[in-house]
Design an enzyme around this catalytic site. Structure first.
Site, PDB file in Angstrom:
ATOM      1  N   HIS A 208       2.584   8.078   3.766  1.00  0.00           N
ATOM      2  CA  HIS A 208       2.800   9.297   2.983  1.00  0.00           C
ATOM      3  C   HIS A 208       1.814  10.389   3.375  1.00  0.00           C
ATOM      4  CE1 HIS A 208      -0.748   8.589   0.372  1.00  0.00           C
ATOM      5  NE2 HIS A 208      -0.396   7.317   0.352  1.00  0.00           N
ATOM      6  N   CYS A 224      -2.339   2.133   1.430  1.00  0.00           N
ATOM      7  CA  CYS A 224      -1.262   2.906   2.031  1.00  0.00           C
ATOM      8  C   CYS A 224      -1.743   3.611   3.295  1.00  0.00           C
ATOM      9  CB  CYS A 224      -0.731   3.931   1.039  1.00  0.00           C
ATOM     10  SG  CYS A 224       0.292   3.210  -0.269  1.00  0.00           S
TER      11      CYS A 224
END
Length: 318
Positions: A208, A224
């Protein structure tokens, strides 16, 4: 970082306008000089792309400004310029851009993420007759106790302007500091997922954007994979759902350039292990196997010094 199922369902539509723009931009190119920064034609010989070069800092530049403008992350720019001030390099200072890369020794398909290198490689599909290409981007990954998981997975969904639902662990930690976290952070400047997120087939893990781009090139997330906002936007519409994602931890890479020249690049291992004699022998063995000229083809002392420094620089082997 995880997103609420309802949010996921609401964001399944893909923008036909953006998709059409990509199709127009993905037409064949003649050579690497016509490709965007960080994009390269795959080499005919060897496994290396790009080059190291220098730029001159202005009075307003920070080292991080220069890094971002040249597709480089925090650790990369810091290790390439160890004696340069991070915040005030100074007008006229020559800054080294480590823009040369040894491609990971993995299948050149889909996305390959090397956590030790803090870098993502994307091998887009090309039309018949086009030269295969690779794109590479600096990333942020999981910090200690939140290591980014390794292994082969795939992309499952794309979310534009995702809402962020802080997991219970984050909400609990915030409450202990007297700063209760909201149940949901809507899209906007305060959203740590940025404007684009690609879900992986590992529950709770995404590739992301970020609202804190200075952290790209660092181990700072909860597992992440973070990208600069402009980088995640550039790949978002072009990575099909179901694309393979191979997450590896390769702190040592061996490269071969034109004419069979040999190179080594070593990074600090994510588990902070010290490279020992077994590692040295394995690396030398790989070089000698490639060269096919016997045990005298590699300089043990030089290889050992490169592994000990582990500063991410690509070093030619004498």
């Amino acid at each position: 970082m995880t997103s609420h199922p309802l949010q996921i369902i609401k964001q399944l539509c893909v923008s036909s306008v953006a998709l059409g723009a990509w199709l127009l931009a993905s037409s064949a190119v003649a050579d690497s000089s016509e490709l965007p920064k960080g994009h390269f034609l795959l080499p005919v010989e060897g496994n290396m792309v790009g080059q190291v070069y220098t730029v001159t800092a202005t009075e307003e530049d920070t080292l991080l400004d220069i890094a971002r403008a040249h597709n480089v992350g925090y650790e990369e720019i810091r290790m390439a310029n160890p004696d340069t001030s991070l915040w005030v390099p100074g007008e006229g200072t020559e800054v080294t851009i480590p823009g040369q890369y040894i491609l990971p020794d993995e299948t050149r398909s889909g996305i390959v993420i090397n956590v030790a290198e803090l870098r993502l490689y994307y091998y887009p599909e090309v039309a018949e007759g086009e030269t295969p290409r690779v794109e590479t981007y600096p990333i942020g990954i999981g910090r200690d106790a939140y290591n980014t998981p390794l292994g082969i997975t795939e992309t499952t969904m794309r979310l534009e302007n995702p809402a962020w639902y802080p997991p219970e662990s984050i909400r609990r930690e915030a409450a202990e500091r007297g700063e209760p976290a909201p149940a949901v952070v809507p899209p906007g400047a305060d959203n740590p997922l940025g404007e684009y997120a690609i879900l992986l087939d590992i529950p709770g893990y995404l590739i992301h954007g970020t609202n804190q781009p200075d952290g790209i090139g660092m181990r700072a997330s909860r597992g992440c994979i973070r990208m600069h906002p402009e980088d995640i936007e550039s790949v978002f519409w072009r990575v099909p759902v179901g694309t393979q994602v191979n997450i590896i931890d390769s702190p040592i890479k061996v490269g071969w350039g034109e004419g069979g020249k040999r190179y080594i690049q070593a990074f600090t291992a994510t588990d902070e292990q010290v490279f020992g004699m077994e590692t040295l022998l394995n690396v030398v063995g790989l070089i000698e196997k490639h060269d096919g000229i016997g045990a005298s083809s590699a300089n043990y002392e030089q290889v050992s010094e490169i592994l000990e420094r582990a500063n991410g620089q690509i070093v030619p082997i004498s």
